[in-house]
Design a protein around this motif. Structure first.
Motif, PDB file in Angstrom:
ATOM      1  N   SER A  12      -8.874 -15.802 -22.139  1.00  0.00           N
ATOM      2  CA  SER A  12      -8.195 -16.804 -21.328  1.00  0.00           C
ATOM      3  C   SER A  12      -7.602 -16.179 -20.072  1.00  0.00           C
ATOM      4  N   VAL A  13      -7.098 -14.950 -20.228  1.00  0.00           N
ATOM      5  CA  VAL A  13      -6.555 -14.269 -19.045  1.00  0.00           C
ATOM      6  C   VAL A  13      -7.705 -13.939 -18.080  1.00  0.00           C
ATOM      7  N   TYR A  14      -8.837 -13.478 -18.629  1.00  0.00           N
ATOM      8  CA  TYR A  14     -10.023 -13.279 -17.775  1.00  0.00           C
ATOM      9  C   TYR A  14     -10.394 -14.594 -17.099  1.00  0.00           C
ATOM     10  N   GLY A  15     -10.295 -15.674 -17.879  1.00  0.00           N
ATOM     11  CA  GLY A  15     -10.620 -16.999 -17.340  1.00  0.00           C
ATOM     12  C   GLY A  15      -9.785 -17.311 -16.116  1.00  0.00           C
ATOM     13  N   LEU A  16      -8.482 -17.003 -16.194  1.00  0.00           N
ATOM     14  CA  LEU A  16      -7.606 -17.291 -15.054  1.00  0.00           C
ATOM     15  C   LEU A  16      -8.000 -16.462 -13.831  1.00  0.00           C
ATOM     16  N   MET A  17      -8.329 -15.166 -14.056  1.00  0.00           N
ATOM     17  CA  MET A  17      -8.731 -14.367 -12.880  1.00  0.00           C
ATOM     18  C   MET A  17     -10.024 -14.900 -12.284  1.00  0.00           C
ATOM     19  N   VAL A  25     -11.006 -17.950 -12.303  1.00  0.00           N
ATOM     20  CA  VAL A  25     -10.703 -19.179 -11.578  1.00  0.00           C
ATOM     21  C   VAL A  25     -10.262 -18.843 -10.148  1.00  0.00           C
ATOM     22  N   GLY A  26      -9.458 -17.791 -10.008  1.00  0.00           N
ATOM     23  CA  GLY A  26      -9.020 -17.373  -8.670  1.00  0.00           C
ATOM     24  C   GLY A  26     -10.202 -17.006  -7.795  1.00  0.00           C
ATOM     25  N   LEU A  27     -11.084 -16.187  -8.340  1.00  0.00           N
ATOM     26  CA  LEU A  27     -12.275 -15.782  -7.581  1.00  0.00           C
ATOM     27  C   LEU A  27     -13.183 -16.979  -7.318  1.00  0.00           C
ATOM     28  N   GLY A  28     -13.340 -17.821  -8.348  1.00  0.00           N
ATOM     29  CA  GLY A  28     -14.213 -18.988  -8.226  1.00  0.00           C
ATOM     30  C   GLY A  28     -13.708 -19.984  -7.197  1.00  0.00           C
ATOM     31  N   LEU A  29     -12.395 -20.113  -7.090  1.00  0.00           N
ATOM     32  CA  LEU A  29     -11.817 -21.030  -6.103  1.00  0.00           C
ATOM     33  C   LEU A  29     -12.178 -20.557  -4.689  1.00  0.00           C
ATOM     34  N   ILE A  30     -12.039 -19.269  -4.461  1.00  0.00           N
ATOM     35  CA  ILE A  30     -12.340 -18.731  -3.127  1.00  0.00           C
ATOM     36  C   ILE A  30     -13.816 -18.918  -2.808  1.00  0.00           C
ATOM     37  N   TYR A  31     -14.682 -18.586  -3.769  1.00  0.00           N
ATOM     38  CA  TYR A  31     -16.117 -18.752  -3.500  1.00  0.00           C
ATOM     39  C   TYR A  31     -16.470 -20.235  -3.374  1.00  0.00           C
ATOM     40  N   GLY A  32     -15.916 -21.041  -4.276  1.00  0.00           N
ATOM     41  CA  GLY A  32     -16.263 -22.454  -4.301  1.00  0.00           C
ATOM     42  C   GLY A  32     -15.909 -23.171  -3.011  1.00  0.00           C
ATOM     43  N   VAL A  33     -14.758 -22.840  -2.447  1.00  0.00           N
ATOM     44  CA  VAL A  33     -14.330 -23.533  -1.236  1.00  0.00           C
ATOM     45  C   VAL A  33     -14.894 -22.866   0.015  1.00  0.00           C
ATOM     46  N   MET A  34     -14.787 -21.540   0.102  1.00  0.00           N
ATOM     47  CA  MET A  34     -15.135 -20.857   1.357  1.00  0.00           C
ATOM     48  C   MET A  34     -16.545 -20.307   1.390  1.00  0.00           C
ATOM     49  N   ARG A  35     -17.191 -20.233   0.228  1.00  0.00           N
ATOM     50  CA  ARG A  35     -18.502 -19.588   0.126  1.00  0.00           C
ATOM     51  C   ARG A  35     -18.416 -18.124   0.569  1.00  0.00           C
ATOM     52  N   VAL A  36     -17.262 -17.512   0.319  1.00  0.00           N
ATOM     53  CA  VAL A  36     -17.089 -16.104   0.663  1.00  0.00           C
ATOM     54  C   VAL A  36     -17.080 -15.306  -0.631  1.00  0.00           C
ATOM     55  N   VAL A  51     -17.603 -15.464 -13.368  1.00  0.00           N
ATOM     56  CA  VAL A  51     -17.853 -16.532 -12.386  1.00  0.00           C
ATOM     57  C   VAL A  51     -19.339 -16.887 -12.340  1.00  0.00           C
ATOM     58  N   VAL A  52     -20.205 -15.888 -12.431  1.00  0.00           N
ATOM     59  CA  VAL A  52     -21.640 -16.160 -12.407  1.00  0.00           C
ATOM     60  C   VAL A  52     -22.049 -16.902 -13.677  1.00  0.00           C
ATOM     61  N   LEU A  53     -21.491 -16.473 -14.816  1.00  0.00           N
ATOM     62  CA  LEU A  53     -21.771 -17.170 -16.071  1.00  0.00           C
ATOM     63  C   LEU A  53     -21.375 -18.625 -15.995  1.00  0.00           C
ATOM     64  N   GLY A  54     -20.217 -18.874 -15.369  1.00  0.00           N
ATOM     65  CA  GLY A  54     -19.698 -20.239 -15.299  1.00  0.00           C
ATOM     66  C   GLY A  54     -20.446 -21.096 -14.300  1.00  0.00           C
ATOM     67  N   GLY A  55     -21.402 -20.524 -13.592  1.00  0.00           N
ATOM     68  CA  GLY A  55     -22.095 -21.284 -12.563  1.00  0.00           C
ATOM     69  C   GLY A  55     -21.287 -21.161 -11.295  1.00  0.00           C
ATOM     70  N   SER A 113     -18.036 -23.360  -9.678  1.00  0.00           N
ATOM     71  CA  SER A 113     -17.369 -24.378 -10.479  1.00  0.00           C
ATOM     72  C   SER A 113     -16.113 -23.773 -11.105  1.00  0.00           C
ATOM     73  N   ILE A 114     -14.972 -24.406 -10.882  1.00  0.00           N
ATOM     74  CA  ILE A 114     -13.706 -23.837 -11.336  1.00  0.00           C
ATOM     75  C   ILE A 114     -13.566 -23.920 -12.848  1.00  0.00           C
ATOM     76  N   VAL A 115     -13.913 -25.065 -13.401  1.00  0.00           N
ATOM     77  CA  VAL A 115     -13.851 -25.202 -14.856  1.00  0.00           C
ATOM     78  C   VAL A 115     -14.812 -24.190 -15.490  1.00  0.00           C
ATOM     79  N   GLY A 116     -16.017 -24.106 -14.911  1.00  0.00           N
ATOM     80  CA  GLY A 116     -17.003 -23.158 -15.401  1.00  0.00           C
ATOM     81  C   GLY A 116     -16.489 -21.732 -15.341  1.00  0.00           C
ATOM     82  N   ALA A 117     -15.775 -21.385 -14.269  1.00  0.00           N
ATOM     83  CA  ALA A 117     -15.253 -20.020 -14.116  1.00  0.00           C
ATOM     84  C   ALA A 117     -14.324 -19.672 -15.275  1.00  0.00           C
ATOM     85  N   PHE A 118     -13.499 -20.650 -15.673  1.00  0.00           N
ATOM     86  CA  PHE A 118     -12.585 -20.381 -16.785  1.00  0.00           C
ATOM     87  C   PHE A 118     -13.370 -20.122 -18.067  1.00  0.00           C
TER      88      PHE A 118
END
Lengths: 235, 319
Positions: B22-27, B29-40, B258-262, B265-270
């Motif tokens: 779950s803690v990995y999930g939270l980290m 989510v942080g990375l996934g949010l940046i990629y998901g929104v900015m594509r960076v 993040v790659v596993l989660g697709g 996707s933020i939910v997927g990242a978790f």
């Protein structure tokens, strides 16, 4: 209210617009027609700020639009319904409309605008919780126009709303646009390849070719013009 | 080994996997949010995690949070305060550096400006990690509370001598991670700002036509993404020793998750992060502990082979 003077736009040396002047008065229906690559979309993108001009001026209500950041322009009452619809595919229909109401003007009138949009396009009410990416082309176009209206615009810029749509759907959308203009008195700027319909509906029109205005005038002059008849109306 | 011992080991590994996952999930989510929104693709994410760890360590010590708030709340409050600082740092980094290579300006360009972005985040990673070495020193650190070395016993179960032990520090980290991830989900899906972020991610050009300031939306996403990973870092710091290069260990886990989660996707990242945690802990049942991370990659490669879009990836859903 919108005054474009001697506008020149270039993409890396290639001129997309040359010395274009367009005058739009409050409440008018303006049609901008012309073949592919004439620079019609570029004109809209310059008004919205996505493209920077090389020279010329764009004034809106006496304000120099070019000195205003692109994201601020929607708040002044300029709504751009872009070519290819460009709805937010991963947002629901309702969320798309909410984003249209992001501008200060749209927020104030949200409830009234929403009711009006859903009345204009009842299919959007049926699909309100569906992701916009799952809509058909015609429905996406309706959503895109609705999203523009949600901002309570003073000018609605429509870029090829009939593109890629079945003729009956395109006709339907055209009727709605005329209805919007008739009933809400919103100023309309319409870019179209369906020249006959666009010129029929407009108060005033411009014909763009290779980035230049080759012909302009009020409705009656344009539809009687021999060149327009030959080149665009097939008469 | 008898059946009870085997069951106990499996349950124990599952529980540990869910806690760390779950803690990995939270980290993630942080990375996934940046990629998901900015594509960076942010290579420096692990280093922001490291900064979150040190921020938590120092805030916990300087403010004597352990004394005032106790061993349960103290580190959590320190991690949250650290995240606020990292949010500010993220805003600063975005407005001075990242905004020059991201946003509406590069959205339409060839390769969407990915090369400058990659070089920039890689550079930030090197500077932060080595800067950390100068400022914090190379001595491994840890946030010591009585919880680090104590556990709750669940059981004895099924009337026999089968018990599962939940490390207290990890359990607190688990609870906080889940709460923060749910709050973020609600923020992104329900709030006006959240919807603005999704619109800017979906179509930056159309978002601009709506009057959305795409650069500002990117700034919020970047700073928030860093802050979330920093919270996760602060939580990890309560049960895992760290030094300035610790980011590298975690950035690999984050990318795998993040790659596993697709991607995007933020939910997927978790869920991706959680999967990584489970694989890591379950692998210790059959493999030596040193091969934990190798096991992650074997599973990772297998999943990518079978489902290249990730476990939870869908084309229509981003962010």
């Amino acid at each position: 209210m919108l005054s474009i003077k001697s506008l020149t736009v270039a993409y890396g040396g290639l001129k997309a617009l040359v010395d274009v002047t367009v005058e739009v008065a409050e409440g008018q229906f303006i049609a901008i027609v012309g073949p592919n690559g004439a620079g019609k979309t570029t004109l809209f993108k310059t008004i919205s700020g996505i493209v920077q001009p090389v020279s010329g001026s764009v004034m809106f209500d006496g304000k120099d639009l070019l000195s205003i950041p692109p994201s601020e322009r929607a708040h002044l009452g300029i709504a751009h319904v872009p070519e290819g619809r460009q709805v937010f595919r991963s947002l629901t229909v309702l969320e798309n409309l909410e984003m249209g109401a992001h501008s200060m003007r749209g927020r104030a009138d949200w409830a009234r605008n929403l009711a009006q949009i859903l009345e204009l396009f009842p299919v959007l009410a049926e699909r309100r919780d569906q992701l916009a990416g799952t809509l058909s082309g015609g429905e996406q176009q309706m959503l895109s126009i609705g999203r523009g209206l949600a901002s309570s615009p003073r000018v609605l810029m429509l870029d090829e709303p009939s593109m890629g749509l079945a003729p009956t759907i395109a006709d339907q959308i055209f009727e709605r646009i005329e209805e919007i203009h008739r009933e809400s008195k919103i100023t309309i700027l319409l870019v179209e390849q369906r020249v006959a319909e666009a010129l029929e509906a407009c108060d005033r029109g411009y014909v763009l070719e290779s980035g230049r205005v080759v012909l302009e005038g009020v409705h009656d002059t344009l539809i009687r013009d021999e060149r327009v008849k030959r080149a665009y109306l097939g008469m | 080994m008898n059946a009870i011992v085997i069951t106990e080991n499996i349950l124990q590994a599952l529980a540990a996997g869910i806690l760390v996952g779950s803690v990995y999930g939270l980290m993630c989510v942080g990375l996934g949010l940046i990629y998901g929104v900015m594509r960076v693709i942010n290579f420096a994410q692990g280093d922001f995690l490291m900064l979150g760890m040190y921020a938590t360590l120092y805030l916990f010590g300087w403010l004597s949070l352990g004394q005032y708030l106790g061993p349960y709340l103290g580190p959590v409050v320190a991690a949250l305060l650290g995240a606020v600082i990292l949010y500010g740092f993220g805003v600063l980094l975005h407005s001075t550096l990242l905004s020059r290579v991201t946003g509406i300006r590069v959205a339409g360009t060839e390769s969407e400006g990915h090369y400058p972005q990659l070089i920039l985040t890689l550079g930030m990673s090197l500077i932060i990690a080595n800067g950390g070495l100068i400022v914090f020193g190379s001595m491994p650190q840890g946030i010591r509370t009585p919880l680090s070395a104590s556990a709750w016993e669940i059981g004895p179960l099924i009337g026999q001598d089968l018990s599962i032990f939940l490390n207290k520090a990890r359990s607190v980290a688990f609870i906080v991670s889940v709460i923060v991830a749910i709050l973020l989900y609600l923020f992104i899906s329900r709030s006006r700002t959240g919807k603005t972020l999704r619109a800017a991610a979906d179509n930056p050009e159309a978002a601009t036509y709506m009057g959305i300031n795409v650069d500002r939306a990117y700034r919020v996403a970047f700073a928030l993404g860093i802050a979330l990973t920093a919270i996760a870092g602060g939580l990890v710091a309560t049960y895992y020793p760290f030094q300035p290069y610790v980011g590298l260990e975690f950035v690999i886990i984050m990318y795998a998750g993040v790659v596993l989660g697709g991607f995007g996707s933020i939910v997927g990242a978790f869920w991706g992060g959680l999967t990584i945690g489970l694989v890591q802990q379950l692998s210790t049942l059959i493999l030596p502990v040193q091969l934990q991370n190798a096991a992650i990659f074997v599973v990772f490669l297998l999943i990518i082979l079978i489902r290249p879009e990730g476990l939870f990836g869908r084309n229509a859903e981003r962010v």
